[in-house]
Design a protein around this motif. Sequence first.
Motif, PDB file in Angstrom:
ATOM      1  N   LEU A 144       0.831  -1.200   0.000  1.00 19.73           N
ATOM      2  CA  LEU A 144       0.000   0.000   0.000  1.00 19.73           C
ATOM      3  C   LEU A 144       0.871   1.257   0.000  1.00 19.73           C
ATOM      4  CD1 LEU A 144      -2.591  -1.084   2.728  1.00 19.73           C
ATOM      5  CD2 LEU A 144      -2.841  -1.257   0.245  1.00 19.73           C
ATOM      6  N   TYR A 145       1.742   1.345   0.998  1.00 22.29           N
ATOM      7  CA  TYR A 145       2.669   2.476   1.080  1.00 22.29           C
ATOM      8  C   TYR A 145       3.790   2.129   2.052  1.00 22.29           C
ATOM      9  CZ  TYR A 145       0.378   3.806   5.512  1.00 22.29           C
ATOM     10  OH  TYR A 145      -0.121   3.817   6.792  1.00 22.29           O
ATOM     11  N   ALA A 146       4.794   2.976   2.082  1.00 18.39           N
ATOM     12  CA  ALA A 146       5.932   2.777   2.979  1.00 18.39           C
ATOM     13  C   ALA A 146       6.252   4.088   3.687  1.00 18.39           C
ATOM     14  CB  ALA A 146       7.143   2.282   2.208  1.00 18.39           C
ATOM     15  N   GLU A 147       6.756   3.951   4.906  1.00 26.58           N
ATOM     16  CA  GLU A 147       7.088   5.110   5.728  1.00 26.58           C
ATOM     17  C   GLU A 147       8.491   4.928   6.299  1.00 26.58           C
ATOM     18  OE1 GLU A 147       5.351   7.365   9.729  1.00 26.58           O
ATOM     19  OE2 GLU A 147       4.625   5.366   9.164  1.00 26.58           O
ATOM     20  N   VAL A 148       9.307   5.968   6.275  1.00 24.60           N
ATOM     21  CA  VAL A 148      10.657   5.885   6.827  1.00 24.60           C
ATOM     22  C   VAL A 148      10.741   6.695   8.125  1.00 24.60           C
ATOM     23  CG1 VAL A 148      11.546   7.841   5.474  1.00 24.60           C
ATOM     24  CG2 VAL A 148      13.134   6.112   6.347  1.00 24.60           C
ATOM     25  N   ARG A 149      11.376   6.098   9.103  1.00 21.53           N
ATOM     26  CA  ARG A 149      11.662   6.773  10.374  1.00 21.53           C
ATOM     27  C   ARG A 149      13.090   6.434  10.768  1.00 21.53           C
ATOM     28  NH1 ARG A 149       6.279   5.992  14.221  1.00 21.53           N
ATOM     29  NH2 ARG A 149       4.793   7.105  12.858  1.00 21.53           N
ATOM     30  N   ARG A 150      13.910   7.458  10.797  1.00 22.12           N
ATOM     31  CA  ARG A 150      15.336   7.280  11.066  1.00 22.12           C
ATOM     32  C   ARG A 150      15.936   6.299  10.063  1.00 22.12           C
ATOM     33  NH1 ARG A 150      15.375   7.326  17.738  1.00 22.12           N
ATOM     34  NH2 ARG A 150      14.465   9.426  17.931  1.00 22.12           N
ATOM     35  N   LYS A 151      16.444   5.163  10.543  1.00 15.51           N
ATOM     36  CA  LYS A 151      17.103   4.221   9.644  1.00 15.51           C
ATOM     37  C   LYS A 151      16.222   3.016   9.303  1.00 15.51           C
ATOM     38  CE  LYS A 151      21.792   5.338  11.134  1.00 15.51           C
ATOM     39  NZ  LYS A 151      23.076   4.797  11.670  1.00 15.51           N
ATOM     40  N   GLU A 152      14.940   3.089   9.663  1.00 10.73           N
ATOM     41  CA  GLU A 152      14.033   1.967   9.405  1.00 10.73           C
ATOM     42  C   GLU A 152      12.889   2.380   8.478  1.00 10.73           C
ATOM     43  OE1 GLU A 152      14.353  -0.937  13.281  1.00 10.73           O
ATOM     44  OE2 GLU A 152      12.763   0.584  13.254  1.00 10.73           O
ATOM     45  N   VAL A 153      12.528   1.452   7.586  1.00  4.95           N
ATOM     46  CA  VAL A 153      11.377   1.654   6.700  1.00  4.95           C
ATOM     47  C   VAL A 153      10.279   0.672   7.102  1.00  4.95           C
ATOM     48  CG1 VAL A 153      10.511   1.435   4.333  1.00  4.95           C
ATOM     49  CG2 VAL A 153      12.728   2.515   4.755  1.00  4.95           C
ATOM     50  N   THR A 154       9.080   1.181   7.286  1.00  6.49           N
ATOM     51  CA  THR A 154       7.923   0.334   7.567  1.00  6.49           C
ATOM     52  C   THR A 154       7.088   0.229   6.301  1.00  6.49           C
ATOM     53  OG1 THR A 154       7.883   0.982   9.891  1.00  6.49           O
ATOM     54  CG2 THR A 154       5.875  -0.007   8.992  1.00  6.49           C
ATOM     55  N   ILE A 155       6.831  -1.006   5.861  1.00  3.49           N
ATOM     56  CA  ILE A 155       6.060  -1.268   4.639  1.00  3.49           C
ATOM     57  C   ILE A 155       4.683  -1.783   5.028  1.00  3.49           C
ATOM     58  CG2 ILE A 155       5.964  -2.570   2.481  1.00  3.49           C
ATOM     59  CD1 ILE A 155       9.030  -2.760   2.633  1.00  3.49           C
ATOM     60  N   TYR A 156       3.655  -1.088   4.581  1.00  5.71           N
ATOM     61  CA  TYR A 156       2.273  -1.466   4.881  1.00  5.71           C
ATOM     62  C   TYR A 156       1.705  -2.208   3.685  1.00  5.71           C
ATOM     63  CZ  TYR A 156       2.818   1.993   8.601  1.00  5.71           C
ATOM     64  OH  TYR A 156       3.268   2.697   9.695  1.00  5.71           O
ATOM     65  N   THR A 157       1.209  -3.426   3.915  1.00  7.45           N
ATOM     66  CA  THR A 157       0.620  -4.233   2.842  1.00  7.45           C
ATOM     67  C   THR A 157      -0.855  -4.471   3.131  1.00  7.45           C
ATOM     68  OG1 THR A 157       0.989  -6.432   3.795  1.00  7.45           O
ATOM     69  CG2 THR A 157       2.849  -5.402   2.641  1.00  7.45           C
ATOM     70  N   GLU A 158      -1.502  -5.226   2.246  1.00  8.41           N
ATOM     71  CA  GLU A 158      -2.923  -5.528   2.416  1.00  8.41           C
ATOM     72  C   GLU A 158      -3.202  -6.260   3.732  1.00  8.41           C
ATOM     73  OE1 GLU A 158      -5.255  -4.561   0.436  1.00  8.41           O
ATOM     74  OE2 GLU A 158      -4.348  -4.177  -1.535  1.00  8.41           O
ATOM     75  N   GLU A 159      -2.258  -7.097   4.152  1.00  7.35           N
ATOM     76  CA  GLU A 159      -2.495  -7.953   5.311  1.00  7.35           C
ATOM     77  C   GLU A 159      -1.622  -7.623   6.524  1.00  7.35           C
ATOM     78  OE1 GLU A 159      -4.891 -10.132   5.370  1.00  7.35           O
ATOM     79  OE2 GLU A 159      -5.443  -9.981   3.247  1.00  7.35           O
ATOM     80  N   LYS A 160      -0.368  -7.237   6.292  1.00  7.10           N
ATOM     81  CA  LYS A 160       0.571  -7.091   7.396  1.00  7.10           C
ATOM     82  C   LYS A 160       1.407  -5.823   7.265  1.00  7.10           C
ATOM     83  CE  LYS A 160       1.227 -12.095   8.145  1.00  7.10           C
ATOM     84  NZ  LYS A 160       2.231 -13.195   8.213  1.00  7.10           N
ATOM     85  N   THR A 161       2.169  -5.554   8.316  1.00  5.36           N
ATOM     86  CA  THR A 161       3.112  -4.446   8.335  1.00  5.36           C
ATOM     87  C   THR A 161       4.505  -5.016   8.599  1.00  5.36           C
ATOM     88  OG1 THR A 161       1.449  -2.914   9.180  1.00  5.36           O
ATOM     89  CG2 THR A 161       3.736  -2.285   9.472  1.00  5.36           C
TER      90      THR A 161
END
Length: 232
Positions: A144-161
Amino acid sequence: MSLTLAICDDDVLNIEVLEKHIDKILKDESIEYNLFKYFCKEELLNDYPENLDILFLDIKIKGISSIDIARKIREIDTNVEVMFTTPADYIFEARAFRCLAKPLKYEEIRLQLRKSIKEYLEKHSIISIQSRKKTLVLPIRDILYAEVRRKEVTIYTEEKTYTIETSMKRLEGKVLDYNFYRCHHSYLVNLKKIQELREKSIIIRGFEIPISRSKNKELKIRLDNLSGACSC
Protein backbone atom coordinates in the motif's frame (compact mmCIF):
# COMPACT_ATOMS: atom_id res chain seq x y z
CA MET A 1 7.19 -15.97 -19.42
CA SER A 2 4.03 -17.66 -20.69
CA LEU A 3 0.53 -16.22 -21.05
CA THR A 4 -2.87 -17.89 -21.25
CA LEU A 5 -5.37 -16.00 -23.42
CA ALA A 6 -8.92 -16.58 -24.60
CA ILE A 7 -11.17 -15.05 -27.28
CA CYS A 8 -14.97 -15.16 -27.05
CA ASP A 9 -16.69 -13.94 -30.21
CA ASP A 10 -19.47 -15.31 -32.44
CA ASP A 11 -17.81 -13.88 -35.56
CA VAL A 12 -15.26 -16.36 -36.98
CA LEU A 13 -13.55 -13.63 -39.03
CA ASN A 14 -12.98 -11.45 -35.96
CA ILE A 15 -11.48 -14.39 -34.10
CA GLU A 16 -9.13 -15.12 -37.01
CA VAL A 17 -8.00 -11.47 -37.27
CA LEU A 18 -7.45 -11.19 -33.52
CA GLU A 19 -5.62 -14.53 -33.38
CA LYS A 20 -3.29 -13.48 -36.20
CA HIS A 21 -2.45 -10.14 -34.55
CA ILE A 22 -1.94 -11.71 -31.11
CA ASP A 23 0.43 -14.30 -32.58
CA LYS A 24 2.60 -11.64 -34.27
CA ILE A 25 2.64 -9.32 -31.24
CA LEU A 26 3.61 -12.00 -28.74
CA LYS A 27 6.20 -13.55 -31.03
CA ASP A 28 7.78 -10.12 -31.47
CA GLU A 29 7.89 -9.83 -27.67
CA SER A 30 9.33 -13.38 -27.37
CA ILE A 31 6.39 -14.43 -25.17
CA GLU A 32 5.04 -17.97 -25.25
CA TYR A 33 1.28 -18.36 -25.00
CA ASN A 34 -1.74 -20.66 -25.06
CA LEU A 35 -4.91 -19.46 -26.78
CA PHE A 36 -8.47 -20.71 -26.23
CA LYS A 37 -11.32 -19.81 -28.62
CA TYR A 38 -15.04 -19.70 -27.79
CA PHE A 39 -17.94 -18.90 -30.09
CA CYS A 40 -20.55 -18.23 -27.38
CA LYS A 41 -20.56 -17.00 -23.78
CA GLU A 42 -22.14 -20.15 -22.40
CA GLU A 43 -19.28 -22.20 -23.85
CA LEU A 44 -16.79 -19.87 -22.17
CA LEU A 45 -18.46 -20.20 -18.76
CA ASN A 46 -18.85 -23.97 -19.01
CA ASP A 47 -15.25 -24.56 -20.07
CA TYR A 48 -13.42 -21.68 -18.40
CA PRO A 49 -9.62 -22.12 -18.66
CA GLU A 50 -7.44 -22.40 -15.58
CA ASN A 51 -5.04 -19.53 -14.83
CA LEU A 52 -6.43 -17.31 -17.58
CA ASP A 53 -4.46 -14.06 -17.91
CA ILE A 54 -6.26 -12.10 -20.66
CA LEU A 55 -9.77 -12.51 -22.08
CA PHE A 56 -10.93 -10.80 -25.29
CA LEU A 57 -14.73 -10.64 -25.00
CA ASP A 58 -17.07 -9.38 -27.74
CA ILE A 59 -19.42 -6.94 -26.04
CA LYS A 60 -22.17 -7.39 -28.69
CA ILE A 61 -22.16 -11.19 -28.79
CA LYS A 62 -25.63 -12.75 -28.61
CA GLY A 63 -26.98 -14.24 -25.40
CA ILE A 64 -26.17 -13.15 -21.86
CA SER A 65 -25.02 -9.54 -21.48
CA SER A 66 -21.23 -9.24 -21.75
CA ILE A 67 -21.25 -7.05 -18.62
CA ASP A 68 -23.05 -9.83 -16.73
CA ILE A 69 -20.56 -12.35 -18.11
CA ALA A 70 -17.68 -10.20 -16.87
CA ARG A 71 -19.28 -10.07 -13.42
CA LYS A 72 -19.74 -13.85 -13.37
CA ILE A 73 -16.11 -14.31 -14.38
CA ARG A 74 -14.99 -11.97 -11.59
CA GLU A 75 -16.75 -14.28 -9.11
CA ILE A 76 -14.49 -17.19 -10.10
CA ASP A 77 -11.40 -15.31 -11.30
CA THR A 78 -10.31 -12.00 -9.77
CA ASN A 79 -7.01 -11.84 -11.66
CA VAL A 80 -7.98 -12.10 -15.34
CA GLU A 81 -7.71 -8.97 -17.48
CA VAL A 82 -10.95 -8.56 -19.47
CA MET A 83 -10.61 -6.66 -22.75
CA PHE A 84 -13.84 -5.96 -24.63
CA THR A 85 -14.02 -5.87 -28.42
CA THR A 86 -16.82 -3.64 -29.64
CA PRO A 87 -18.09 -1.76 -32.71
CA ALA A 88 -16.67 1.76 -32.87
CA ASP A 89 -20.12 3.37 -32.44
CA TYR A 90 -20.58 1.44 -29.16
CA ILE A 91 -17.25 2.45 -27.64
CA PHE A 92 -18.64 5.29 -25.51
CA GLU A 93 -21.05 2.97 -23.69
CA ALA A 94 -18.17 0.59 -22.97
CA ARG A 95 -15.61 3.16 -21.89
CA ALA A 96 -15.62 2.00 -18.26
CA PHE A 97 -13.62 -1.00 -19.47
CA ARG A 98 -10.49 -1.60 -21.52
CA CYS A 99 -11.79 -2.06 -25.04
CA LEU A 100 -10.83 -2.46 -28.70
CA ALA A 101 -12.89 -0.90 -31.48
CA LYS A 102 -13.96 -2.99 -34.47
CA PRO A 103 -12.76 -3.32 -37.15
CA LEU A 104 -9.77 -4.53 -35.14
CA LYS A 105 -6.50 -2.74 -35.88
CA TYR A 106 -3.05 -4.19 -35.27
CA GLU A 107 -1.51 -1.11 -33.58
CA GLU A 108 -4.41 -0.72 -31.15
CA ILE A 109 -4.31 -4.41 -30.22
CA ARG A 110 -0.54 -4.13 -29.76
CA LEU A 111 -0.92 -1.08 -27.50
CA GLN A 112 -3.60 -2.63 -25.29
CA LEU A 113 -1.88 -6.01 -25.16
CA ARG A 114 1.34 -4.38 -24.00
CA LYS A 115 -0.58 -2.62 -21.22
CA SER A 116 -2.09 -5.94 -20.18
CA ILE A 117 1.33 -7.61 -20.20
CA LYS A 118 2.71 -4.83 -18.01
CA GLU A 119 -0.15 -5.32 -15.55
CA TYR A 120 0.43 -9.07 -15.62
CA LEU A 121 4.07 -8.53 -14.69
CA GLU A 122 3.05 -6.16 -11.89
CA LYS A 123 0.62 -8.73 -10.48
CA HIS A 124 3.28 -11.44 -10.46
CA SER A 125 6.33 -9.38 -9.52
CA ILE A 126 8.05 -9.51 -6.14
CA ILE A 127 10.76 -7.45 -4.52
CA SER A 128 13.52 -8.53 -2.19
CA ILE A 129 14.68 -6.07 0.47
CA GLN A 130 17.76 -6.94 2.44
CA SER A 131 19.25 -5.69 5.68
CA ARG A 132 22.06 -6.99 7.84
CA LYS A 133 19.59 -8.98 9.95
CA LYS A 134 16.90 -10.21 7.52
CA THR A 135 15.49 -10.27 4.01
CA LEU A 136 11.90 -9.39 3.10
CA VAL A 137 10.30 -10.86 -0.03
CA LEU A 138 6.98 -9.22 -0.90
CA PRO A 139 4.53 -9.23 -3.84
CA ILE A 140 4.58 -5.70 -5.25
CA ARG A 141 0.81 -5.69 -5.78
CA ASP A 142 0.22 -6.07 -2.02
CA ILE A 143 2.18 -2.97 -0.98
CA LEU A 144 0.00 0.00 0.00
CA TYR A 145 2.67 2.48 1.08
CA ALA A 146 5.93 2.78 2.98
CA GLU A 147 7.09 5.11 5.73
CA VAL A 148 10.66 5.89 6.83
CA ARG A 149 11.66 6.77 10.37
CA ARG A 150 15.34 7.28 11.07
CA LYS A 151 17.10 4.22 9.64
CA GLU A 152 14.03 1.97 9.41
CA VAL A 153 11.38 1.65 6.70
CA THR A 154 7.92 0.33 7.57
CA ILE A 155 6.06 -1.27 4.64
CA TYR A 156 2.27 -1.47 4.88
CA THR A 157 0.62 -4.23 2.84
CA GLU A 158 -2.92 -5.53 2.42
CA GLU A 159 -2.49 -7.95 5.31
CA LYS A 160 0.57 -7.09 7.40
CA THR A 161 3.11 -4.45 8.34
CA TYR A 162 6.85 -5.05 7.95
CA THR A 163 9.75 -3.04 9.36
CA ILE A 164 13.29 -3.37 8.08
CA GLU A 165 16.54 -1.44 8.45
CA THR A 166 17.06 0.09 5.00
CA SER A 167 16.75 3.44 3.22
CA MET A 168 13.67 4.78 1.46
CA LYS A 169 15.88 5.58 -1.54
CA ARG A 170 16.81 1.90 -1.88
CA LEU A 171 13.17 0.78 -1.67
CA GLU A 172 12.10 3.49 -4.13
CA GLY A 173 14.65 2.22 -6.63
CA LYS A 174 13.20 -1.28 -6.48
CA VAL A 175 9.61 -0.19 -7.24
CA LEU A 176 10.37 2.67 -9.64
CA ASP A 177 8.73 0.90 -12.63
CA TYR A 178 5.58 -0.18 -10.76
CA ASN A 179 3.51 3.01 -10.30
CA PHE A 180 4.91 4.08 -6.93
CA TYR A 181 5.52 7.72 -6.07
CA ARG A 182 7.50 9.53 -3.36
CA CYS A 183 4.80 12.00 -2.30
CA HIS A 184 6.71 13.14 0.78
CA HIS A 185 10.25 12.82 2.14
CA SER A 186 8.99 10.18 4.58
CA TYR A 187 6.38 8.40 2.41
CA LEU A 188 6.31 6.28 -0.73
CA VAL A 189 2.82 5.33 -2.03
CA ASN A 190 1.38 2.82 -4.49
CA LEU A 191 -0.56 5.04 -6.91
CA LYS A 192 -3.00 2.23 -7.70
CA LYS A 193 -4.06 2.02 -4.06
CA ILE A 194 -4.99 5.70 -3.63
CA GLN A 195 -8.68 6.04 -2.78
CA GLU A 196 -8.87 9.79 -2.27
CA LEU A 197 -6.67 12.78 -3.08
CA ARG A 198 -7.07 15.76 -0.75
CA GLU A 199 -5.42 19.17 -0.80
CA LYS A 200 -2.59 18.15 1.51
CA SER A 201 -2.93 14.39 1.89
CA ILE A 202 -3.76 11.02 0.33
CA ILE A 203 -6.15 8.40 1.68
CA ILE A 204 -5.20 4.72 1.33
CA ARG A 205 -7.30 2.12 3.17
CA GLY A 206 -8.35 4.75 5.69
CA PHE A 207 -4.80 5.93 6.37
CA GLU A 208 -4.05 9.61 5.76
CA ILE A 209 -0.63 10.21 4.21
CA PRO A 210 0.81 13.75 3.85
CA ILE A 211 1.82 15.26 0.50
CA SER A 212 4.70 17.70 0.23
CA ARG A 213 3.61 21.00 -1.32
CA SER A 214 6.27 20.63 -4.02
CA LYS A 215 4.94 17.16 -4.95
CA ASN A 216 1.24 17.98 -5.27
CA LYS A 217 1.18 19.00 -8.95
CA GLU A 218 3.33 16.08 -10.15
CA LEU A 219 1.25 13.63 -8.13
CA LYS A 220 -1.94 14.81 -9.86
CA ILE A 221 -0.26 14.40 -13.26
CA ARG A 222 0.89 10.88 -12.36
CA LEU A 223 -2.63 9.93 -11.25
CA ASP A 224 -4.16 11.42 -14.40
CA ASN A 225 -1.70 9.46 -16.55
CA LEU A 226 -2.45 6.26 -14.63
CA SER A 227 -6.20 6.79 -15.01
CA GLY A 228 -5.80 7.39 -18.75
CA ALA A 229 -3.77 4.20 -19.14
CA CYS A 230 -6.61 2.18 -17.60
CA SER A 231 -9.35 3.51 -19.89
CA CYS A 232 -10.11 2.70 -23.51
